[in-house]
Every structure is written in structure tokens, then in C-alpha cells.
Design a protein around this motif. Structure first.
Motif, PDB file in Angstrom:
ATOM      1  N   THR A 127     -21.990  24.326  -9.357  1.00 56.72           N
ATOM      2  CA  THR A 127     -22.423  25.164 -10.039  1.00 56.72           C
ATOM      3  C   THR A 127     -24.045  24.899 -10.054  1.00 56.72           C
ATOM      4  OG1 THR A 127     -22.243  25.136 -12.238  1.00 56.72           O
ATOM      5  CG2 THR A 127     -20.902  26.501 -10.308  1.00 56.72           C
ATOM      6  N   ASN A 128     -24.120  23.415  -9.431  1.00 56.94           N
ATOM      7  CA  ASN A 128     -25.900  22.860 -10.251  1.00 56.94           C
ATOM      8  C   ASN A 128     -26.068  21.266  -9.185  1.00 56.94           C
ATOM      9  OD1 ASN A 128     -24.578  20.413 -11.137  1.00 56.94           O
ATOM     10  ND2 ASN A 128     -24.154  21.865 -13.117  1.00 56.94           N
ATOM     11  N   ILE A 129     -26.880  21.035  -9.321  1.00 57.86           N
ATOM     12  CA  ILE A 129     -27.681  20.529  -7.841  1.00 57.86           C
ATOM     13  C   ILE A 129     -26.803  18.973  -8.427  1.00 57.86           C
ATOM     14  CG2 ILE A 129     -29.148  19.254  -7.447  1.00 57.86           C
ATOM     15  CD1 ILE A 129     -31.628  20.473  -7.539  1.00 57.86           C
ATOM     16  N   LEU A 130     -26.610  18.546  -9.766  1.00 62.85           N
ATOM     17  CA  LEU A 130     -26.130  17.496 -10.023  1.00 62.85           C
ATOM     18  C   LEU A 130     -25.069  16.870  -9.597  1.00 62.85           C
ATOM     19  CD1 LEU A 130     -26.075  14.829 -11.547  1.00 62.85           C
ATOM     20  CD2 LEU A 130     -25.456  15.746 -13.695  1.00 62.85           C
ATOM     21  N   ALA A 131     -24.202  17.723  -9.491  1.00 67.03           N
ATOM     22  CA  ALA A 131     -21.757  18.757  -9.067  1.00 67.03           C
ATOM     23  C   ALA A 131     -22.482  17.915  -7.613  1.00 67.03           C
ATOM     24  CB  ALA A 131     -21.726  19.500  -9.555  1.00 67.03           C
ATOM     25  N   THR A 132     -23.399  18.642  -6.907  1.00 69.30           N
ATOM     26  CA  THR A 132     -23.487  18.794  -5.352  1.00 69.30           C
ATOM     27  C   THR A 132     -23.249  17.163  -4.689  1.00 69.30           C
ATOM     28  OG1 THR A 132     -24.173  21.222  -5.154  1.00 69.30           O
ATOM     29  CG2 THR A 132     -24.730  19.804  -3.059  1.00 69.30           C
ATOM     30  N   GLU A 133     -24.661  16.217  -5.918  1.00 67.65           N
ATOM     31  CA  GLU A 133     -24.908  15.830  -5.651  1.00 67.65           C
ATOM     32  C   GLU A 133     -23.820  14.319  -6.093  1.00 67.65           C
ATOM     33  OE1 GLU A 133     -29.860  14.848  -6.708  1.00 67.65           O
ATOM     34  OE2 GLU A 133     -27.744  14.353  -8.710  1.00 67.65           O
ATOM     35  N   MET A 134     -23.027  14.546  -6.581  1.00 66.00           N
ATOM     36  CA  MET A 134     -21.625  13.721  -6.559  1.00 66.00           C
ATOM     37  C   MET A 134     -20.549  13.605  -5.345  1.00 66.00           C
ATOM     38  SD  MET A 134     -21.569  14.048 -11.271  1.00 66.00           S
ATOM     39  CE  MET A 134     -20.487  12.305 -11.045  1.00 66.00           C
ATOM     40  N   ALA A 135     -20.351  15.384  -5.519  1.00 70.39           N
ATOM     41  CA  ALA A 135     -19.877  15.311  -3.891  1.00 70.39           C
ATOM     42  C   ALA A 135     -20.544  14.910  -2.846  1.00 70.39           C
ATOM     43  CB  ALA A 135     -19.930  16.739  -4.401  1.00 70.39           C
ATOM     44  N   LEU A 136     -21.732  14.808  -2.269  1.00 63.91           N
ATOM     45  CA  LEU A 136     -22.287  14.529  -1.758  1.00 63.91           C
ATOM     46  C   LEU A 136     -21.993  13.097  -1.295  1.00 63.91           C
ATOM     47  CD1 LEU A 136     -25.245  16.343  -0.766  1.00 63.91           C
ATOM     48  CD2 LEU A 136     -23.519  16.246   0.262  1.00 63.91           C
ATOM     49  N   GLY A 137     -21.904  11.926  -2.645  1.00 61.38           N
ATOM     50  CA  GLY A 137     -21.840  10.895  -2.499  1.00 61.38           C
ATOM     51  C   GLY A 137     -20.039  10.555  -1.961  1.00 61.38           C
ATOM     52  N   GLY A 138     -19.498  11.261  -1.981  1.00 60.62           N
ATOM     53  CA  GLY A 138     -17.885  10.987  -1.286  1.00 60.62           C
ATOM     54  C   GLY A 138     -17.614  11.093   0.061  1.00 60.62           C
ATOM     55  N   PHE A 139     -18.711  11.363   0.780  1.00 57.11           N
ATOM     56  CA  PHE A 139     -18.785  11.382   2.314  1.00 57.11           C
ATOM     57  C   PHE A 139     -20.014  10.736   3.358  1.00 57.11           C
ATOM     58  CE2 PHE A 139     -17.091  15.379   0.342  1.00 57.11           C
ATOM     59  CZ  PHE A 139     -15.093  15.140   1.136  1.00 57.11           C
ATOM     60  N   ASP A 140     -19.140  10.461   4.309  1.00 55.41           N
ATOM     61  CA  ASP A 140     -20.646   9.747   5.000  1.00 55.41           C
ATOM     62  C   ASP A 140     -20.853  10.817   5.656  1.00 55.41           C
ATOM     63  OD1 ASP A 140     -20.923   8.913   7.199  1.00 55.41           O
ATOM     64  OD2 ASP A 140     -19.370   8.518   8.699  1.00 55.41           O
ATOM     65  N   PRO A 141     -22.448  11.097   5.517  1.00 55.58           N
ATOM     66  CA  PRO A 141     -23.118  11.873   5.936  1.00 55.58           C
ATOM     67  C   PRO A 141     -23.533  12.282   7.147  1.00 55.58           C
ATOM     68  CG  PRO A 141     -24.811  10.345   4.841  1.00 55.58           C
ATOM     69  CD  PRO A 141     -22.872   9.600   4.696  1.00 55.58           C
ATOM     70  N   SER A 142     -23.389  11.333   8.138  1.00 56.97           N
ATOM     71  CA  SER A 142     -23.507  11.590   9.611  1.00 56.97           C
ATOM     72  C   SER A 142     -22.373  12.346  10.125  1.00 56.97           C
ATOM     73  CB  SER A 142     -23.591  10.540  10.457  1.00 56.97           C
ATOM     74  OG  SER A 142     -21.705   9.613  10.414  1.00 56.97           O
ATOM     75  N   LYS A 143     -21.338  12.142   9.175  1.00 59.29           N
ATOM     76  CA  LYS A 143     -20.363  13.371  10.079  1.00 59.29           C
ATOM     77  C   LYS A 143     -19.410  14.373   8.756  1.00 59.29           C
ATOM     78  CE  LYS A 143     -17.437   9.205  12.095  1.00 59.29           C
ATOM     79  NZ  LYS A 143     -16.245   8.709  12.485  1.00 59.29           N
ATOM     80  N   LEU A 144     -20.621  15.289   8.665  1.00 54.06           N
ATOM     81  CA  LEU A 144     -20.608  15.903   7.328  1.00 54.06           C
ATOM     82  C   LEU A 144     -21.762  17.916   7.694  1.00 54.06           C
ATOM     83  CD1 LEU A 144     -19.457  16.982   4.279  1.00 54.06           C
ATOM     84  CD2 LEU A 144     -21.560  15.591   3.287  1.00 54.06           C
ATOM     85  N   ILE A 145     -20.522  18.499   7.064  1.00 52.95           N
ATOM     86  CA  ILE A 145     -21.307  20.089   7.415  1.00 52.95           C
ATOM     87  C   ILE A 145     -21.387  20.364   6.280  1.00 52.95           C
ATOM     88  CG2 ILE A 145     -21.148  21.455   8.219  1.00 52.95           C
ATOM     89  CD1 ILE A 145     -20.346  20.590  10.949  1.00 52.95           C
ATOM     90  N   LEU A 146     -22.432  20.807   5.368  1.00 51.03           N
ATOM     91  CA  LEU A 146     -22.171  21.444   3.775  1.00 51.03           C
ATOM     92  C   LEU A 146     -22.732  22.210   3.916  1.00 51.03           C
ATOM     93  CD1 LEU A 146     -23.345  20.961   1.056  1.00 51.03           C
ATOM     94  CD2 LEU A 146     -25.133  20.486   1.560  1.00 51.03           C
ATOM     95  N   LEU A 147     -21.965  23.152   3.185  1.00 51.18           N
ATOM     96  CA  LEU A 147     -22.311  24.853   2.694  1.00 51.18           C
ATOM     97  C   LEU A 147     -22.613  24.897   1.903  1.00 51.18           C
ATOM     98  CD1 LEU A 147     -19.970  24.976   5.027  1.00 51.18           C
ATOM     99  CD2 LEU A 147     -18.278  26.621   4.270  1.00 51.18           C
ATOM    100  N   ALA A 148     -23.433  25.494   0.857  1.00 51.15           N
ATOM    101  CA  ALA A 148     -23.961  25.541   0.139  1.00 51.15           C
ATOM    102  C   ALA A 148     -25.124  26.496  -0.136  1.00 51.15           C
ATOM    103  CB  ALA A 148     -25.576  24.872  -0.178  1.00 51.15           C
ATOM    104  N   GLY A 149     -25.768  27.336  -1.331  1.00 49.97           N
ATOM    105  CA  GLY A 149     -26.626  28.391  -1.520  1.00 49.97           C
ATOM    106  C   GLY A 149     -26.045  29.333  -2.540  1.00 49.97           C
ATOM    107  N   GLY A 150     -26.802  30.324  -3.078  1.00 46.49           N
ATOM    108  CA  GLY A 150     -26.471  31.386  -4.068  1.00 46.49           C
ATOM    109  C   GLY A 150     -27.063  31.719  -5.547  1.00 46.49           C
ATOM    110  N   LEU A 151     -27.393  32.119  -6.274  1.00 43.92           N
ATOM    111  CA  LEU A 151     -27.991  32.379  -7.126  1.00 43.92           C
ATOM    112  C   LEU A 151     -29.061  32.336  -7.312  1.00 43.92           C
ATOM    113  CD1 LEU A 151     -28.209  35.564  -9.643  1.00 43.92           C
ATOM    114  CD2 LEU A 151     -27.445  32.705 -11.330  1.00 43.92           C
TER     115      LEU A 151
END
Length: 452
Positions: free
Chosen positions: A334-358
Motif C-alpha cells: 500500500t506504499n512505494i517502499l513495499a512495491t520497491e521491495m516486491a519489484l526487487g524479486g523479479f526480472d524486470p524484462s519479464k515483469l508486468i506490473l499492475l498498480a494504482g489506488g488512492l
């Protein structure tokens, strides 16, 4: 549970119900206290208050009359989410009435040791990992999840046997309300700025987290993230034995070395075999390994639990593999830091991110470095335009808009290729479209399952 007598005929005010307040009120009533419950929800909409009234507990609902404190209360048990500047809480403190949270009651009645886990990120995952490892390796008794993870500590403590372990997730809000609470083992996963609207400053937030060790002795173990200079400094201020973990260097505890999870001089397993991705989950696993070692758990049980661990619901949770696409649910981000940490676990070239909210008024520039190289983003909610701006600055060319987390799923599948990962990690609260992040995650997962 311990049959304590200190609350017999003592007048106690329980402020705020929800699960923890209901549990505290029932327990205190059973211990012979003269309990008054005060909750803001109207009585006719308040089944917990109705249940308590049927037991003979005095119930006042619909408002928080300050005159309540004209009675001679010896204690207030406060719902953790209620701030200390709330008029009744403030008045109680002025009158010298102790104000605690229900985890203090849990400690007082528990017949078994407590393993307490706190920190800014990773608490729930680490707590769950620890319980799963212990339950694989304990020769007697069981590890019981409790606390901020959704199981009121004072309820679980009543059921626990002497040979069990209470594995208790603890928020800063809960820790502000302890007096004698004393875990045998405590973990601080990390410290970042959070809940500053409640605590007033980072210093006060850190102080609340540090309460976890205030009653620990040299016979207890405090497990700290050695990557953080702040925690290394705080380590000098505790009486407990400090056991460090680090994903960056070899330490006298658990660490990552040459791609392996190690404890002291032992290699336990390759980090790549963890059941959940990401550096943050490596750190969670290292903390869990430290706890397991303090409890004498065999390496085989530790490895078996960590390799089969697929995550906690809504926290980089593996959902499904559909036509070689891997779907993950990180709705708790629910915040930028948490998404940063999640993104660090994937190969970005093979990643599709779904994001957005309040939309809370912040920009997403801090997310740009983590977005670089990501294959595509699908955006929804109030912040979709702001996130699109950050994605463009990160060099992402494939940007799609959709209505919500569910409608993002077929779009993601359509643009994906075999081998891609599709990750819901919103970087925003859910309240513009969903009552909470759990509902958002559940609807996303239902949409994923509908694909197959």
C-alpha cells in the motif's frame, strides 16, 4: 493459562472493541474484573457489544462520553489503533490510570514462551515463516500464531499449553501499551518511517518499536537486521543477547553468502530455492532462521519449511501458473517502499506490473529506479496518471489504463508472453475502490482463476 488474581474486583475500562477489545473484555470478565466496554459503533450494529452484554459486561456504545472516567477505574485497555490524544485516553493518563493494549494481558496469562516479531515491513511474512519452521521441527507442542497477524494474543494465550510457543506479530501501536511484556526471543525485521501521523515523529515510532526489548534480559535473544546502521546502534542499548542477520555481509548469525542462506559457518540452502521471491524475503528467511536456531530446530526442518513456503495472502503471494505465465498477489503493498521491495524479486524484462489506488497527494518519483526495465505496466485507480508519469520517466513504453485490479488481469494476460510474471503490487492504499487491500487482492485472484 495462568489463573491470575490481580484483576479480581478491579474496575477496568476497555476502549474500542474489534477482535482484540472483545477478547480483552471477555478475558478480564473471566478473571473477575468489573469490566466496562466503550465502543463507538451503535449497539444495534454491534454484535460484539451485544455478546458482552449478555455475559454481564457493562456496555456503553455510540459515543465516548468523557464522564465515563468519573468512575474509579484502575486500568484502561485500549484498542491499539486509538491514538493517545483521543480525549478519553488523554484524560485517563492525566488521572494516572495505566493504559495498556491486550498483548500485555496475553503475556500475563501465557504459560508458554513468547517469540515477538516487529518491524516496518516483513512482520507478517516473517511471523508466518517462523511458525511454519517451528511446527515442522518442534518435538513437542506447537507454534501458535497470534497478535497483529489477526489472532488476538489474549485469546491464543488462553489456549496455549506450556510446551507451545506464542509466535506473536507486534505493531508499534501494540508495543506502546506494554508494561511487563517480556518475549524470550524478539525480532526487528527493519525500520523505516511509517505511521508518523500516529506517532508524531520517526523518533517516537522507533522508540515504540524498541519497546519490544525493554524487559528482556541477558538470558533472552534479540534478532536484528544488521544491514541497518540504526539497528546496529540500538543493539548497544539492550540487555538481551543480540543475534544479527544480513543480506549484505557475513555476520555472527544468519547471512547471505554466494547465493546461499547460511547460519554462522553452516550453509543451509540456496536462496534461489526459497518459495517466495525477492531480497526482502531473503531477509525475512534469515530472521526466521535465527529464531529457529535459538529453538534448536534441525536444518532439515528449516529447509523443508522455507522451500515449501509460498507466501502470506496478499504479500507477494504466488497465485497461479497459467500457460507459462506466473501470477503474484502483493495487494498488501500500500506504499512505494513495499512495491520497491516486491519489484526487487523479479526480472524486470519479464515483469508486468499492475498498480494504482488512492491518491494521497504524493508523487511516485521515488519508484522510478525500481521501475526501470519493467516490461509493461497496467494502471488503475486515482493515481493511474501519476504512475504513468513515473513509468514514462523510467523508460517504460508499454503503459495501459484499466478500471481496477480485476479488469487489469485479462489485459496483462493478453500482452504477456510465456515466462512472464504478472504482479499486482499497487503502491497505494485501496480505499478509492475497495474497502481494504484484502478485498482488492481477493478480487484480483478471482480474476486470475477465471482465466483458467
Amino acid at each position: 493459562m495462568k489463573q491470575i488474581t490481580k484483576y479480581q474486583n478491579q474496575k477496568v475500562l476497555v476502549l474500542g472493541l474489534a477482535k482484540s477489545g472483545f477478547s480483552a473484555a471477555k478475558l478480564l470478565h473471566d478473571l473477575g474484573a468489573l469490566v466496562t466496554v466503550n465502543d463507538g459503533k451503535p449497539f444495534e450494529e454491534n454484535p460484539m457489544a451485544q455478546d458482552l452484554l449478555s455475559l454481564g459486561v457493562k456496555v456503553i456504545t455510540g459515543s465516548h462520553p468523557i464522564e465515563l472516567l468519573d468512575e474509579d477505574f484502575s486500568l484502561m485497555v485500549k484498542n491499539p489503533g486509538i491514538p493517545y490524544d483521543q480525549p478519553l485516553v488523554k484524560k485517563a493518563l492525566e488521572k494516572g490510570i495505566p493504559v495498556i493494549t491486550e498483548v500485555e494481558l496475553a503475556y500475563e496469562i501465557a504459560e508458554c514462551p513468547i517469540i515477538g516479531i516487529t518491524g516496518t515491513n516483513g512482520k507478517t511474512t516473517t511471523t508466518t515463516m517462523i511458525a511454519e519452521i517451528l511446527n515442522r521441527g518442534m518435538k513437542e507442542g506447537q507454534a501458535r500464531l497470534s497478535g497483529n497477524i489477526g489472532f488476538p494474543a489474549s485469546s491464543v494465550a488462553q489456549e496455549a499449553q506450556p510446551e507451545d510457543k506464542l509466535v506473536m506479530e507486534l505493531s508499534s501501536f501494540q508495543l506502546m501499551g506494554i508494561q511487563t511484556f517480556h518475549p524470550k526471543v524478539a525480532v526487528i525485521t527493519n525500520l523505516f518511517s511509517a505511521h508518523l501521523d500516529y506517532h508524531g515523529s520517526r523518533e517516537e515510532y522507533v522508540k515504540a518499536k524498541w519497546h519490544i526489548q525493554q524487559n528482556m534480559t541477558s538470558e533472552d535473544t534479540l534478532i536484528l537486521n544488521w544491514k541497518q546502521a540504526e539497528l546496529r546502534s540500538l543493539a548497544e542499548q539492550t540487555k538481551a543477547q543480540v543475534l544479527p542477520f544480513s543480506s549484505e555481509e557475513k555476520v555472527a548469525g544468519a547471512y547471505l553468502l554466494d547465493g546461499n542462506l547460511c547460519f554462522k559457518e553452516e550453509v543451509l540452502m540456496p536462496a534461489s530455492e526459497l518459495g517466495v521471491p525477492g531480497v526482502h524475503n531473503i531477509e525475512n528467511a534469515l530472521a526466521a532462521i535465527c529464531v529457529a536456531k535459538t529453538q534448536g530446530i534441525a536444518n532439515e526442518a528449516i529447509v523443508a519449511a522455507l522451500t515449501s513456503f509460498t507466501g502470506v495472502p496478499h504479500r507477494t503471494q504466488f497465485v497461479a501458473k497459467i500457460n507459462e505465465r506466473l501470477f503474484y498477489n502483493d495487494s498488501k503493498a500500500t506504499n512505494i517502499l513495499a512495491t520497491e521491495m516486491a519489484l526487487g524479486g523479479f526480472d524486470p524484462s519479464k515483469l508486468i506490473l499492475l498498480a494504482g489506488g488512492l491518491d494521497r497527494g504524493n508523487s511516485f518519483d521515488d519508484l522510478i529506479p525500481s521501475l526501470e526495465g519493467v516490461k509493461a505496466v497496467i494502471l488503475f485507480g486515482e493515481t493511474k496518471e501519476k504512475l504513468a508519469d513515473a513509468a514514462q520517466k523510467a523508460g517504460i513504453t508499454e503503459i495501459h489504463f484499466t478500471e481496477n485490479a480485476e479488469t487489469a488481469v485479462p489485459v496483462a494476460y493478453e500482452i504477456s508472453q510465456p515466462g512472464d510474471a504478472i504482479l499486482l503490487s499497487p503502491a497505494n492504499a485501496s480505499w478509492d475502490q475497495y474497502k481494504n487491500f484484502e478485498i482488492r487482492g481477493d478480487r484480483y485472484m478471482a480474476a486470475v482463476r477465471a482465466l483458467s
